[in-house]
Design a protein around this motif. Structure first.
Motif, PDB file in Angstrom:
ATOM      1  N   ILE A   1      46.278  45.740  36.031  1.00 52.32           N
ATOM      2  CA  ILE A   1      46.201  44.730  37.215  1.00 52.32           C
ATOM      3  C   ILE A   1      47.660  44.055  37.141  1.00 52.32           C
ATOM      4  CG2 ILE A   1      45.374  42.370  37.250  1.00 52.32           C
ATOM      5  CD1 ILE A   1      43.415  44.286  37.753  1.00 52.32           C
ATOM      6  N   PRO A   2      48.108  44.242  38.297  1.00 47.70           N
ATOM      7  CA  PRO A   2      49.762  44.141  37.983  1.00 47.70           C
ATOM      8  C   PRO A   2      50.040  42.500  37.962  1.00 47.70           C
ATOM      9  CG  PRO A   2      49.094  45.168  40.268  1.00 47.70           C
ATOM     10  CD  PRO A   2      47.791  44.664  39.538  1.00 47.70           C
ATOM     11  N   PRO A   3      51.370  42.251  37.787  1.00 45.66           N
ATOM     12  CA  PRO A   3      51.786  40.938  37.538  1.00 45.66           C
ATOM     13  C   PRO A   3      51.449  39.671  38.626  1.00 45.66           C
ATOM     14  CG  PRO A   3      53.258  42.345  36.394  1.00 45.66           C
ATOM     15  CD  PRO A   3      52.326  43.462  37.412  1.00 45.66           C
ATOM     16  N   HIS A   4      51.280  40.416  39.761  1.00 46.90           N
ATOM     17  CA  HIS A   4      51.453  39.456  40.816  1.00 46.90           C
ATOM     18  C   HIS A   4      49.793  39.399  41.417  1.00 46.90           C
ATOM     19  CE1 HIS A   4      51.411  43.543  42.785  1.00 46.90           C
ATOM     20  NE2 HIS A   4      50.616  43.197  43.775  1.00 46.90           N
ATOM     21  N   VAL A   5      49.254  39.567  40.589  1.00 43.95           N
ATOM     22  CA  VAL A   5      47.678  39.519  40.718  1.00 43.95           C
ATOM     23  C   VAL A   5      46.974  38.480  40.029  1.00 43.95           C
ATOM     24  CG1 VAL A   5      45.416  40.532  40.794  1.00 43.95           C
ATOM     25  CG2 VAL A   5      47.401  41.579  41.773  1.00 43.95           C
ATOM     26  N   ALA A   6      46.540  37.237  40.191  1.00 39.22           N
ATOM     27  CA  ALA A   6      45.821  36.145  39.338  1.00 39.22           C
ATOM     28  C   ALA A   6      44.367  36.696  39.107  1.00 39.22           C
ATOM     29  CB  ALA A   6      45.946  34.996  39.965  1.00 39.22           C
ATOM     30  N   VAL A   7      43.900  36.578  38.212  1.00 37.48           N
ATOM     31  CA  VAL A   7      42.424  36.899  37.886  1.00 37.48           C
ATOM     32  C   VAL A   7      41.675  35.431  37.736  1.00 37.48           C
ATOM     33  CG1 VAL A   7      40.688  37.888  36.113  1.00 37.48           C
ATOM     34  CG2 VAL A   7      43.061  38.663  36.252  1.00 37.48           C
ATOM     35  N   LEU A   8      40.734  35.283  38.783  1.00 39.10           N
ATOM     36  CA  LEU A   8      40.177  33.816  38.632  1.00 39.10           C
ATOM     37  C   LEU A   8      38.738  33.925  38.058  1.00 39.10           C
ATOM     38  CD1 LEU A   8      40.576  33.513  42.718  1.00 39.10           C
ATOM     39  CD2 LEU A   8      42.203  32.743  40.838  1.00 39.10           C
ATOM     40  N   THR A   9      38.030  34.780  37.985  1.00 36.72           N
ATOM     41  CA  THR A   9      36.774  34.864  37.438  1.00 36.72           C
ATOM     42  C   THR A   9      36.505  35.947  36.062  1.00 36.72           C
ATOM     43  OG1 THR A   9      35.902  36.305  39.107  1.00 36.72           O
ATOM     44  CG2 THR A   9      35.690  34.035  39.647  1.00 36.72           C
ATOM     45  N   GLU A  10      35.596  35.877  35.237  1.00 34.25           N
ATOM     46  CA  GLU A  10      35.018  36.646  34.506  1.00 34.25           C
ATOM     47  C   GLU A  10      33.821  37.215  34.631  1.00 34.25           C
ATOM     48  OE1 GLU A  10      33.079  38.452  31.436  1.00 34.25           O
ATOM     49  OE2 GLU A  10      32.757  36.305  31.681  1.00 34.25           O
ATOM     50  N   GLY A  11      33.534  38.558  34.772  1.00 36.83           N
ATOM     51  CA  GLY A  11      32.476  39.157  35.208  1.00 36.83           C
ATOM     52  C   GLY A  11      31.658  40.076  34.534  1.00 36.83           C
ATOM     53  N   SER A  12      32.310  40.370  33.211  1.00 39.06           N
ATOM     54  CA  SER A  12      31.883  41.136  31.950  1.00 39.06           C
ATOM     55  C   SER A  12      31.469  42.689  32.727  1.00 39.06           C
ATOM     56  CB  SER A  12      30.538  40.647  31.617  1.00 39.06           C
ATOM     57  OG  SER A  12      30.189  41.369  30.400  1.00 39.06           O
ATOM     58  N   ARG A  13      30.352  43.170  32.515  1.00 35.62           N
ATOM     59  CA  ARG A  13      30.279  44.509  33.388  1.00 35.62           C
ATOM     60  C   ARG A  13      29.594  44.577  34.759  1.00 35.62           C
ATOM     61  NH1 ARG A  13      27.343  47.164  28.391  1.00 35.62           N
ATOM     62  NH2 ARG A  13      26.066  45.344  28.413  1.00 35.62           N
ATOM     63  N   TYR A  14      28.902  43.445  34.810  1.00 34.32           N
ATOM     64  CA  TYR A  14      27.995  43.272  36.165  1.00 34.32           C
ATOM     65  C   TYR A  14      28.356  42.384  37.109  1.00 34.32           C
ATOM     66  CZ  TYR A  14      24.625  46.626  33.310  1.00 34.32           C
ATOM     67  OH  TYR A  14      24.586  47.481  32.492  1.00 34.32           O
ATOM     68  N   GLY A  15      29.188  41.603  36.787  1.00 33.93           N
ATOM     69  CA  GLY A  15      29.331  40.418  37.686  1.00 33.93           C
ATOM     70  C   GLY A  15      30.750  40.628  38.287  1.00 33.93           C
ATOM     71  N   SER A  16      31.510  39.723  39.055  1.00 33.41           N
ATOM     72  CA  SER A  16      32.414  39.808  39.868  1.00 33.41           C
ATOM     73  C   SER A  16      33.748  39.312  38.965  1.00 33.41           C
ATOM     74  CB  SER A  16      32.517  38.826  41.014  1.00 33.41           C
ATOM     75  OG  SER A  16      31.454  39.494  41.876  1.00 33.41           O
ATOM     76  N   TRP A  17      34.967  40.264  39.096  1.00 35.31           N
ATOM     77  CA  TRP A  17      36.312  39.771  38.626  1.00 35.31           C
ATOM     78  C   TRP A  17      36.867  39.471  39.828  1.00 35.31           C
ATOM     79  CZ3 TRP A  17      37.914  39.208  33.413  1.00 35.31           C
ATOM     80  CH2 TRP A  17      37.109  39.750  32.363  1.00 35.31           C
ATOM     81  N   LEU A  18      37.376  38.382  40.243  1.00 29.29           N
ATOM     82  CA  LEU A  18      38.070  38.076  41.600  1.00 29.29           C
ATOM     83  C   LEU A  18      39.362  38.039  41.273  1.00 29.29           C
ATOM     84  CD1 LEU A  18      35.988  35.297  43.244  1.00 29.29           C
ATOM     85  CD2 LEU A  18      35.678  37.699  43.278  1.00 29.29           C
ATOM     86  N   LEU A  19      40.201  39.021  42.067  1.00 30.68           N
ATOM     87  CA  LEU A  19      41.585  39.335  41.589  1.00 30.68           C
ATOM     88  C   LEU A  19      42.399  39.052  42.874  1.00 30.68           C
ATOM     89  CD1 LEU A  19      41.067  42.819  40.430  1.00 30.68           C
ATOM     90  CD2 LEU A  19      41.091  40.858  39.110  1.00 30.68           C
ATOM     91  N   LEU A  20      43.161  37.900  42.978  1.00 29.04           N
ATOM     92  CA  LEU A  20      43.804  37.061  43.777  1.00 29.04           C
ATOM     93  C   LEU A  20      45.482  37.772  43.970  1.00 29.04           C
ATOM     94  CD1 LEU A  20      43.566  33.588  45.272  1.00 29.04           C
ATOM     95  CD2 LEU A  20      46.044  35.068  45.176  1.00 29.04           C
ATOM     96  N   ASP A  21      45.603  38.464  44.802  1.00 35.14           N
ATOM     97  CA  ASP A  21      46.795  39.255  44.990  1.00 35.14           C
ATOM     98  C   ASP A  21      47.897  38.223  45.862  1.00 35.14           C
ATOM     99  OD1 ASP A  21      49.195  40.912  46.065  1.00 35.14           O
ATOM    100  OD2 ASP A  21      47.910  42.729  46.058  1.00 35.14           O
ATOM    101  N   THR A  22      48.988  37.879  45.096  1.00 36.48           N
ATOM    102  CA  THR A  22      49.898  36.701  45.554  1.00 36.48           C
ATOM    103  C   THR A  22      51.074  37.338  46.538  1.00 36.48           C
ATOM    104  OG1 THR A  22      51.192  37.005  43.754  1.00 36.48           O
ATOM    105  CG2 THR A  22      49.810  35.033  43.649  1.00 36.48           C
ATOM    106  N   GLU A  23      50.865  38.839  46.582  1.00 35.77           N
ATOM    107  CA  GLU A  23      51.805  39.496  47.419  1.00 35.77           C
ATOM    108  C   GLU A  23      50.932  39.789  48.993  1.00 35.77           C
ATOM    109  OE1 GLU A  23      53.264  43.050  45.841  1.00 35.77           O
ATOM    110  OE2 GLU A  23      54.538  41.831  44.579  1.00 35.77           O
ATOM    111  N   GLN A  24      49.825  40.194  48.944  1.00 34.86           N
ATOM    112  CA  GLN A  24      48.877  40.371  50.046  1.00 34.86           C
ATOM    113  C   GLN A  24      48.097  39.070  50.729  1.00 34.86           C
ATOM    114  OE1 GLN A  24      49.391  43.202  51.765  1.00 34.86           O
ATOM    115  NE2 GLN A  24      50.945  43.767  50.030  1.00 34.86           N
TER     116      GLN A  24
END
Length: 245
Positions: free
Chosen positions: A120-143
């Motif tokens: 996960i690059p330094p410019h991407v923020a992790v918003l949620t925790e999804g363990s194995r079956y849920g959603s890890w939301l990755l917000l790209d601050t460049e895109q």
């Protein structure tokens, strides 16, 4: 095969915060067991515990735009009945004691970053925790996009592959506002339904008999146009007491 984004996107912190806040307000206004008062907003300069302790977020190794985004994220009050905001998915509250523990012990993988996603690059923020079956939301601050990485779900695209550092990019991605609008629609259509007070399985999404009963309770209480929220909450609580193992 869908494209990574539906429309050209660009990042601004204000747009990202507005989209996330709008989603929380939608939940608070419409979902039984949550009230608007339980959505908490960062002060204009950011959450003091994150601003006054600059070293706290250093273990994340993130860019300044990501740090500033994290400092201004809204959050749900920890004591509220809703612990999940999507199936198997909890929002990361960077002001919480559990996050401070993870940062202090440099325990990032699995709690503040997903396994199996690549790097996960330094410019991407992790918003949620999804363990194995849920959603890890990755917000790209460049895109200006959000990617929905789910470890045990097949990605939307074939590339980048599982051995690639950018594997997370193969998963469902949309501009920030469009992404959270899509999640609102999942609730409006009752594809997703929330069962208040169910800590382990609060957001139901399967099309099975039990979940269809929950959907029917929402419909019987006027969802969505004439929704009787409090009456529905009581009915859902009674259903849960009757059906829980």
């Amino acid at each position: 095969m869908s494209s990574p984004t539906s429309t050209p996107a660009s990042y601004s912190r204000e747009t990202a915060i507005k989209a996330i806040t709008s989603f929380y307000i939608f939940l608070a206004s419409n979902i039984p067991g949550l009230s608007p008062e339980e959505v908490k907003y960062a002060p204009p300069n950011g959450w003091p515990e994150l601003v006054n302790n600059a070293a706290l977020l250093a273990p994340l190794n993130k860019t300044d735009p990501v740090i500033e985004l994290i400092r201004h994220l809204p959050c749900l009050q920890p004591s509220c009945d809703l612990t999940q905001i999507a199936p198997e998915t909890s929002a990361i509250n960077y002001t919480s004691s559990s996050v401070r523990w993870s940062l202090g012990n440099k325990s990032i993988q699995g709690s503040l970053e997903p396994y199996g996603a690549g790097k996960i690059p330094p410019h991407v923020a992790v918003l949620t925790e999804g363990s194995r079956y849920g959603s890890w939301l990755l917000l790209d601050t460049e895109q200006g996009t959000v990617t929905d990485y789910i470890q045990f779900e097949k990605p939307e695209r074939d590339t980048p592959g599982p051995d690639d550092e950018g594997h997370w990019k193969a998963y469902h991605t949309l501009p920030v506002q469009e992404f959270f609008d899509e999640w609102k629609d999942k609730y409006r259509s009752l594809e997703w339904v929330i069962l208040p007070d169910d800590v382990d399985d609060g957001v139901r999404y399967r099309f099975d008999g039990e979940t269809d009963e929950i959907r029917q309770i929402y419909k019987e209480h006027g969802w969505p146009e004439n929704f009787r929220k409090e009456e529905c909450r009581i009915a859902l609580k009674e259903w849960h007491e009757k059906n829980k193992m």
